[in-house]
Design a protein around this motif. Sequence first.
Motif, short mmCIF file in Angstrom:
data_model
loop_
_atom_site.label_atom_id
_atom_site.label_comp_id
_atom_site.label_asym_id
_atom_site.label_seq_id
_atom_site.Cartn_x
_atom_site.Cartn_y
_atom_site.Cartn_z
N ILE A 4 0.84 -1.21 0.00
CA ILE A 4 0.00 0.00 0.00
C ILE A 4 0.87 1.24 0.00
CG2 ILE A 4 -1.59 1.39 1.41
CD1 ILE A 4 -3.00 -1.24 2.16
N VAL A 5 1.87 1.28 0.86
CA VAL A 5 2.75 2.45 0.93
C VAL A 5 3.44 2.66 -0.41
CG1 VAL A 5 4.83 3.41 2.00
CG2 VAL A 5 3.08 2.30 3.43
N SER A 6 3.94 1.59 -0.99
CA SER A 6 4.62 1.69 -2.29
C SER A 6 3.68 2.21 -3.37
CB SER A 6 5.17 0.31 -2.67
OG SER A 6 5.81 0.37 -3.92
N GLU A 18 19.40 18.54 -0.28
CA GLU A 18 18.26 17.68 0.03
C GLU A 18 17.86 17.80 1.50
OE1 GLU A 18 16.55 15.61 -2.19
OE2 GLU A 18 17.76 16.57 -3.74
N HIS A 19 16.55 17.83 1.74
CA HIS A 19 15.98 17.90 3.09
C HIS A 19 14.77 16.97 3.15
CE1 HIS A 19 18.20 21.66 3.94
NE2 HIS A 19 17.92 21.97 2.69
N HIS A 20 14.30 16.74 4.37
CA HIS A 20 13.07 15.99 4.58
C HIS A 20 12.15 16.79 5.48
CE1 HIS A 20 15.60 12.63 3.26
NE2 HIS A 20 14.46 12.06 2.93
N VAL A 21 10.86 16.66 5.25
CA VAL A 21 9.88 17.24 6.15
C VAL A 21 8.78 16.21 6.36
CG1 VAL A 21 8.57 18.39 4.28
CG2 VAL A 21 8.38 19.22 6.63
N SER A 22 8.40 16.02 7.62
CA SER A 22 7.29 15.15 7.96
C SER A 22 6.13 16.02 8.41
CB SER A 22 7.69 14.18 9.07
OG SER A 22 8.69 13.30 8.60
N LEU A 23 4.97 15.76 7.82
CA LEU A 23 3.79 16.56 8.12
C LEU A 23 2.71 15.64 8.70
CD1 LEU A 23 3.78 18.62 4.82
CD2 LEU A 23 4.57 19.37 7.08
N PRO A 24 2.20 16.00 9.88
CA PRO A 24 1.22 15.13 10.54
C PRO A 24 -0.14 15.15 9.85
CG PRO A 24 1.48 17.16 11.77
CD PRO A 24 2.50 17.20 10.65
N TRP A 25 -0.81 14.02 9.89
CA TRP A 25 -2.20 13.96 9.45
C TRP A 25 -3.05 14.66 10.50
CZ3 TRP A 25 -0.63 12.87 5.05
CH2 TRP A 25 0.02 11.71 4.67
N GLY A 26 -4.29 14.93 10.19
CA GLY A 26 -5.19 15.57 11.14
C GLY A 26 -5.44 14.73 12.38
N ALA A 27 -5.36 13.42 12.22
CA ALA A 27 -5.52 12.44 13.30
C ALA A 27 -4.91 11.14 12.80
CB ALA A 27 -7.00 12.25 13.63
N SER A 45 7.69 8.60 2.29
CA SER A 45 7.16 7.62 3.23
C SER A 45 5.87 8.14 3.84
CB SER A 45 8.18 7.30 4.34
OG SER A 45 8.37 8.40 5.19
N LEU A 46 5.16 7.22 4.47
CA LEU A 46 3.95 7.58 5.20
C LEU A 46 3.65 6.48 6.20
CD1 LEU A 46 1.09 5.90 4.20
CD2 LEU A 46 1.86 6.96 2.11
N ASP A 47 2.95 6.87 7.23
CA ASP A 47 2.47 5.90 8.19
C ASP A 47 1.13 6.39 8.72
OD1 ASP A 47 3.03 7.82 10.20
OD2 ASP A 47 4.88 6.84 10.80
N ASP A 48 0.71 5.86 9.84
CA ASP A 48 -0.61 6.20 10.36
C ASP A 48 -0.68 7.60 10.96
OD1 ASP A 48 1.13 5.16 12.36
OD2 ASP A 48 -0.58 4.77 13.68
N THR A 49 0.46 8.27 11.17
CA THR A 49 0.43 9.59 11.80
C THR A 49 0.94 10.73 10.92
OG1 THR A 49 2.63 9.30 12.78
CG2 THR A 49 0.73 8.60 14.11
N GLU A 50 1.68 10.41 9.81
CA GLU A 50 2.27 11.49 9.02
C GLU A 50 2.73 11.00 7.65
OE1 GLU A 50 5.54 12.69 11.50
OE2 GLU A 50 6.77 10.98 10.89
N GLY A 51 2.96 11.99 6.79
CA GLY A 51 3.60 11.74 5.51
C GLY A 51 4.92 12.47 5.50
N THR A 52 5.90 11.93 4.76
CA THR A 52 7.23 12.54 4.70
C THR A 52 7.60 12.80 3.25
OG1 THR A 52 7.92 11.44 6.74
CG2 THR A 52 9.67 12.28 5.31
N TRP A 53 8.11 14.01 3.01
CA TRP A 53 8.55 14.43 1.68
C TRP A 53 10.03 14.74 1.73
CZ3 TRP A 53 3.74 14.93 3.46
CH2 TRP A 53 2.68 14.71 2.57
N GLN A 54 10.73 14.41 0.66
CA GLN A 54 12.11 14.82 0.45
C GLN A 54 12.08 15.94 -0.56
OE1 GLN A 54 15.01 11.71 -0.32
NE2 GLN A 54 16.00 13.02 -1.84
N TYR A 55 12.88 16.98 -0.34
CA TYR A 55 12.89 18.09 -1.28
C TYR A 55 14.27 18.69 -1.40
CZ TYR A 55 12.73 21.12 2.85
OH TYR A 55 13.01 21.76 4.05
N SER A 56 14.47 19.38 -2.51
CA SER A 56 15.71 20.13 -2.73
C SER A 56 15.41 21.60 -2.55
CB SER A 56 16.23 19.90 -4.16
OG SER A 56 16.62 18.57 -4.33
#
Length: 100
Positions: free
Chosen positions: A8-10, A60-69, A43-54
Amino acid sequence: MTTFSAEIVSAVLAHMNSDHNGDNLLIVRAFAESAAISAAMVSLDDTEGTWQYSDGHGVEHHVSLPWGAPISERAEIRQEIVHLYERACEKLGVEARPHS
């Protein structure tokens, strides 16, 4: 710990990075780095999604953003990403396209 299978994640990551590259960049520009030049969901899981960006310097950096719940169903992944996209559009003053 994720509640989603590797398959699913893939599938979600492949879809986001092939069909919604512009949305990835918009989300990163709104919530992490306004000068980002590229972005991919990594990546993603049950609490957040993660993006890699330039950033503007090509670093290169990463940011993880939480879901609403915390989420547990595949359909909720789409809902949370659409919500991030809509918030990013609002923050950046960009008109969001309709989602069906």
